[in-house]
Design a protein around this motif. Structure first.
Motif, PDB file in Angstrom:
ATOM      1  N   ARG A 128       3.581   7.232   8.783  1.00 18.99           N
ATOM      2  CA  ARG A 128       3.013   7.304  10.113  1.00 18.99           C
ATOM      3  C   ARG A 128       1.591   7.858  10.041  1.00 18.99           C
ATOM      4  NH1 ARG A 128       5.281  11.626  14.283  1.00 18.99           N
ATOM      5  NH2 ARG A 128       4.472  12.872  12.577  1.00 18.99           N
ATOM      6  N   GLY A 129       0.654   7.105  10.529  1.00 15.28           N
ATOM      7  CA  GLY A 129      -0.713   7.618  10.637  1.00 15.28           C
ATOM      8  C   GLY A 129      -1.500   7.556   9.347  1.00 15.28           C
ATOM      9  N   ALA A 130      -0.874   7.222   8.229  1.00 17.12           N
ATOM     10  CA  ALA A 130      -1.654   7.172   6.989  1.00 17.12           C
ATOM     11  C   ALA A 130      -2.511   5.926   7.013  1.00 17.12           C
ATOM     12  CB  ALA A 130      -0.720   7.145   5.789  1.00 17.12           C
ATOM     13  N   ASP A 131      -3.765   6.078   6.595  1.00 16.67           N
ATOM     14  CA  ASP A 131      -4.634   4.906   6.645  1.00 16.67           C
ATOM     15  C   ASP A 131      -5.470   4.775   5.395  1.00 16.67           C
ATOM     16  OD1 ASP A 131      -7.070   6.506   8.800  1.00 16.67           O
ATOM     17  OD2 ASP A 131      -6.264   7.034   6.886  1.00 16.67           O
ATOM     18  N   PRO A 132      -5.622   3.655   4.816  1.00 11.42           N
ATOM     19  CA  PRO A 132      -4.698   2.549   5.031  1.00 11.42           C
ATOM     20  C   PRO A 132      -3.478   2.752   4.149  1.00 11.42           C
ATOM     21  CG  PRO A 132      -6.461   1.896   3.549  1.00 11.42           C
ATOM     22  CD  PRO A 132      -6.675   3.349   3.862  1.00 11.42           C
ATOM     23  N   LEU A 133      -2.425   2.071   4.492  1.00  9.44           N
ATOM     24  CA  LEU A 133      -1.140   2.229   3.813  1.00  9.44           C
ATOM     25  C   LEU A 133      -1.264   2.166   2.294  1.00  9.44           C
ATOM     26  CD1 LEU A 133       1.713   2.452   5.002  1.00  9.44           C
ATOM     27  CD2 LEU A 133       2.003   0.040   4.473  1.00  9.44           C
ATOM     28  N   ALA A 134      -2.009   1.179   1.810  1.00  4.63           N
ATOM     29  CA  ALA A 134      -2.040   0.911   0.373  1.00  4.63           C
ATOM     30  C   ALA A 134      -2.723   2.018  -0.424  1.00  4.63           C
ATOM     31  CB  ALA A 134      -2.713  -0.420   0.121  1.00  4.63           C
ATOM     32  N   ASP A 135      -3.515   2.875   0.235  1.00  4.86           N
ATOM     33  CA  ASP A 135      -4.205   3.937  -0.491  1.00  4.86           C
ATOM     34  C   ASP A 135      -3.379   5.202  -0.618  1.00  4.86           C
ATOM     35  OD1 ASP A 135      -6.377   2.591  -1.193  1.00  4.86           O
ATOM     36  OD2 ASP A 135      -7.673   3.343   0.419  1.00  4.86           O
ATOM     37  N   ASP A 136      -2.203   5.181  -0.064  1.00  5.86           N
ATOM     38  CA  ASP A 136      -1.378   6.372  -0.031  1.00  5.86           C
ATOM     39  C   ASP A 136      -0.638   6.527  -1.362  1.00  5.86           C
ATOM     40  OD1 ASP A 136      -0.299   8.491   1.790  1.00  5.86           O
ATOM     41  OD2 ASP A 136       1.582   7.552   1.122  1.00  5.86           O
ATOM     42  N   ARG A 137      -0.839   7.686  -2.034  1.00  2.00           N
ATOM     43  CA  ARG A 137      -0.206   7.869  -3.362  1.00  2.00           C
ATOM     44  C   ARG A 137       1.312   7.773  -3.315  1.00  2.00           C
ATOM     45  NH1 ARG A 137      -1.225  12.920  -6.775  1.00  2.00           N
ATOM     46  NH2 ARG A 137       0.099  11.882  -8.287  1.00  2.00           N
ATOM     47  N   PRO A 138       1.958   8.466  -2.367  1.00  2.95           N
ATOM     48  CA  PRO A 138       3.422   8.331  -2.317  1.00  2.95           C
ATOM     49  C   PRO A 138       3.862   6.878  -2.159  1.00  2.95           C
ATOM     50  CG  PRO A 138       2.740  10.189  -1.018  1.00  2.95           C
ATOM     51  CD  PRO A 138       1.477   9.493  -1.437  1.00  2.95           C
ATOM     52  N   PHE A 139       3.141   6.149  -1.338  1.00  2.00           N
ATOM     53  CA  PHE A 139       3.523   4.759  -1.133  1.00  2.00           C
ATOM     54  C   PHE A 139       3.348   3.955  -2.426  1.00  2.00           C
ATOM     55  CE2 PHE A 139       2.885   0.400   0.496  1.00  2.00           C
ATOM     56  CZ  PHE A 139       4.139   0.253   1.064  1.00  2.00           C
ATOM     57  N   LYS A 140       2.249   4.235  -3.154  1.00  6.06           N
ATOM     58  CA  LYS A 140       2.036   3.544  -4.427  1.00  6.06           C
ATOM     59  C   LYS A 140       3.130   3.876  -5.434  1.00  6.06           C
ATOM     60  CE  LYS A 140      -2.980   3.162  -4.368  1.00  6.06           C
ATOM     61  NZ  LYS A 140      -4.182   3.820  -4.875  1.00  6.06           N
ATOM     62  N   LEU A 141       3.574   5.142  -5.397  1.00  8.88           N
ATOM     63  CA  LEU A 141       4.654   5.524  -6.317  1.00  8.88           C
ATOM     64  C   LEU A 141       5.946   4.787  -5.979  1.00  8.88           C
ATOM     65  CD1 LEU A 141       4.125   9.360  -6.832  1.00  8.88           C
ATOM     66  CD2 LEU A 141       4.021   7.563  -8.555  1.00  8.88           C
ATOM     67  N   MET A 142       6.189   4.616  -4.692  1.00  8.92           N
ATOM     68  CA  MET A 142       7.398   3.876  -4.301  1.00  8.92           C
ATOM     69  C   MET A 142       7.300   2.432  -4.754  1.00  8.92           C
ATOM     70  SD  MET A 142       8.455   5.286  -0.581  1.00  8.92           S
ATOM     71  CE  MET A 142       7.341   6.483   0.020  1.00  8.92           C
ATOM     72  N   GLN A 143       6.125   1.852  -4.602  1.00 10.13           N
ATOM     73  CA  GLN A 143       5.951   0.470  -5.051  1.00 10.13           C
ATOM     74  C   GLN A 143       6.134   0.355  -6.565  1.00 10.13           C
ATOM     75  OE1 GLN A 143       2.082  -0.420  -3.233  1.00 10.13           O
ATOM     76  NE2 GLN A 143       3.117  -2.010  -2.067  1.00 10.13           N
ATOM     77  N   ALA A 144       5.594   1.343  -7.287  1.00  9.46           N
ATOM     78  CA  ALA A 144       5.730   1.316  -8.750  1.00  9.46           C
ATOM     79  C   ALA A 144       7.202   1.459  -9.141  1.00  9.46           C
ATOM     80  CB  ALA A 144       4.899   2.447  -9.376  1.00  9.46           C
ATOM     81  N   PHE A 145       7.922   2.265  -8.381  1.00  8.99           N
ATOM     82  CA  PHE A 145       9.352   2.427  -8.661  1.00  8.99           C
ATOM     83  C   PHE A 145      10.065   1.084  -8.496  1.00  8.99           C
ATOM     84  CE2 PHE A 145      13.716   3.352  -7.149  1.00  8.99           C
ATOM     85  CZ  PHE A 145      14.181   4.033  -8.265  1.00  8.99           C
ATOM     86  N   VAL A 146       9.746   0.410  -7.416  1.00 12.47           N
ATOM     87  CA  VAL A 146      10.391  -0.875  -7.152  1.00 12.47           C
ATOM     88  C   VAL A 146       9.985  -1.897  -8.217  1.00 12.47           C
ATOM     89  CG1 VAL A 146      10.569  -2.789  -5.519  1.00 12.47           C
ATOM     90  CG2 VAL A 146      10.570  -0.421  -4.684  1.00 12.47           C
ATOM     91  N   ALA A 147       8.722  -1.873  -8.620  1.00 13.22           N
ATOM     92  CA  ALA A 147       8.228  -2.832  -9.619  1.00 13.22           C
ATOM     93  C   ALA A 147       8.919  -2.606 -10.969  1.00 13.22           C
ATOM     94  CB  ALA A 147       6.712  -2.720  -9.754  1.00 13.22           C
TER      95      ALA A 147
END
Ligand code: C2E
Ligand code: MN
Ligand code: MN
Length: 439
Positions: A128-147
């Protein structure tokens, strides 16, 4: 899904975010998972902790967010939970607001989201409120986990329970049996660096001591720079003497030298070579270990000394890589035969994502450059299990052998407790390894 009534909560002074990855210790059914999540939710809501739990059938990735102390305390409890192993902290950071404000713990089985985490229903609730989504470290870590790119090496890390430590006959002589004792100004302790893949001693590091057995600082402190450098160089005669008395066999002697000892003492390299010769040793049996600080501030003079060491057949190691000084600048200017990763990085590596990433990069870099890597200061078997899976073969540390004054300590070798010809890590079992002990 139960909602937490957000307005009643005070805003924590510092909002902390923690992400870890772990591996389920046993097969979990859907019912097991829902029980785990239910319990986590109940526990977290009372502490104002929110978060998300990703599961891929074997590994978890969990994000916890909430008041700093609550998150820390919770993580310590979670890390001690026997239902998962190989708990690695990937991120710890502070954030202005919660990414998962709505729930004590939300569980996502990523096998049900083949599209990945950009799936609208999931992403909609994220960040919520993070901008932009793709620059967010936690989000990148989640993507890396999925990858899943991390999976290969994680799977190589063996369980501590598959190993025990045991001694075997030492190939070295007792120094006291082999020659008269010691010089007056200093003594040396020897600590082995071992190759656990081949089951052999790679080198013995000579560590300076006072005549009473006191630390290097006690020996070296209080000396004026010129005298210090002369003393440091001259002391090596005792290290070489000890090495020749214990019998090096095919292993090497590592000596520590202040880089300036090689620069400011006239004919330093010639003296060292003469000393080596006098003890009946050969230059190729000697490794000089240096740290970055002095080397880099007088690099021109230092590189002249390096040339002479190299020409004489003596090899060079960068010591304490990753501690204090950057290390990278020395590595970019000259490539040593060996690089020793400092204990600061090695300690607790099995639980520490950032350090793991750094060590993987060091190993990769050294492999490209043909440099041998040593992990220093290994104290627990879990560290060794991880480092080994990362491709490191050479180890030094209290786990295997502490330094021993005037001699070589007994070595505790890691021995596989598994039956069968070979472990998945490729580590030799004892009977095979014993055949390669230096004569
Ligand atoms: P170093 O070259 O990195 O040597 C390793 C140090 O780590 C040694 O401390 C050793 O006892 C310690 N160590 C080894 N394994 C472990 C472990 O598992 N856990 C922990 N906590 N420590 C471990 P020591 O003997 O006190 O030496 C400290 C430093 O003093 C050496 O670090 C080296 O930089 C310096 N030094 C030692 N001998 C000499 C010397 O002859 N000349 C010079 N200039 N410096 C020396
Ligand atoms: Mn050293
Ligand atoms: Mn070191």
């Amino acid at each position: 899904m139960r909602r937490v009534s957000a307005p009643s909560r005070p805003r924590p002074a510092v909002l902390s975010t923690l992400i870890y990855r772990s591996r389920a210790s046993e097969q979990l059914t859907a019912a097991d998972l829902s029980r785990i999540v239910k319990a986590a939710r109940a526990r977290n809501e009372g502490r104002w902790v929110t978060g998300i739990l990703l599961f891929d059938g074997e590994y978890f990735l969990q994000m916890l967010e909430g008041p700093d102390e609550a998150v820390q305390a919770l993580y310590e409890r979670i890390a001690a939970d026997a239902r998962h192993v190989q708990v690695v902290r990937l991120l710890q950071d502070y954030a202005p607001l919660r990414r998962f404000p709505e729930c004590g713990m939300r569980m996502v089985d990523i096998r049900e989201h083949p599209e990945g985490l950009m799936d609208a229903s999931l992403a909609g609730g994220l960040l919520r409120g993070a901008d932009p989504l793709a620059d967010d470290r936690p989000f990148k870590l989640m993507q890396a986990f999925v990858a899943g790119g991390w999976r290969g090496q994680a799977a190589e890390v063996s369980l501590p329970a598959h190993w025990r430590l045991g001694t075997r006959p030492s190939p070295f002589l007792q120094a006291a049996d082999a020659g008269p004792a010691i010089a007056s100004a200093c003594r040396f302790a020897l600590q082995p660096v071992i190759n656990t893949r081949l089951g052999r001693v790679s080198s013995l590091e000579a560590l300076i001591r006072t005549p009473e057995g006191g630390s290097p600082q006690e020996v070296l402190a209080g000396r004026a720079p010129d005298e210090l450098h002369r003393f440091d160089l001259a002391s090596k005669t005792h290290a070489l003497d000890l090495a020749s008395r214990v019998g090096l066999g095919s292993c090497k002697l590592a000596i520590n030298l202040l880089p300036m000892a090689l620069v400011s003492v006239p004919d330093a390299v010639d003296r060292l070579v003469a000393d080596i010769d006098r003890r009946g040793l050969r230059p190729h049996q000697v490794v000089v270990e240096i740290t970055e600080n002095e080397a880099i501030s007088h690099f021109h003079a230092f590189s002249e000394a390096l040339k002479r060491l190299r020409a004489a057949g003596i090899s060079i190691a960068i010591d304490d890589f990753g501690a204090g000084f950057a290390g990278l600048s020395l590595l970019s200017k000259f490539q040593p035969d060996k690089l020793k990763i400092d204990r600061q990085i090695v300690s607790g590596i099995h639980r520490d994502g950032p350090r793991q990433a750094i060590v993987r990069a060091i190993v990769d870099c050294c492999r490209s450059l043909g440099i041998a890597v040593v992990a220093e200061g290994v104290e627990v078997i879990e560290e060794w299990c991880w480092l080994q899976a990362a491709g490191i073969d050479l180890f030094q540390g209290f786990l295997f052998a502490p330094p021993r004054l005037d001699g070589v300590p007994d070595i505790q070798w890691p021995l596989s407790t598994r039956t069968g010809p070979e472990t998945s890590t490729g580590v030799l079992r004892w009977p095979d390894a014993a055949a390669t002990v230096p004569a």
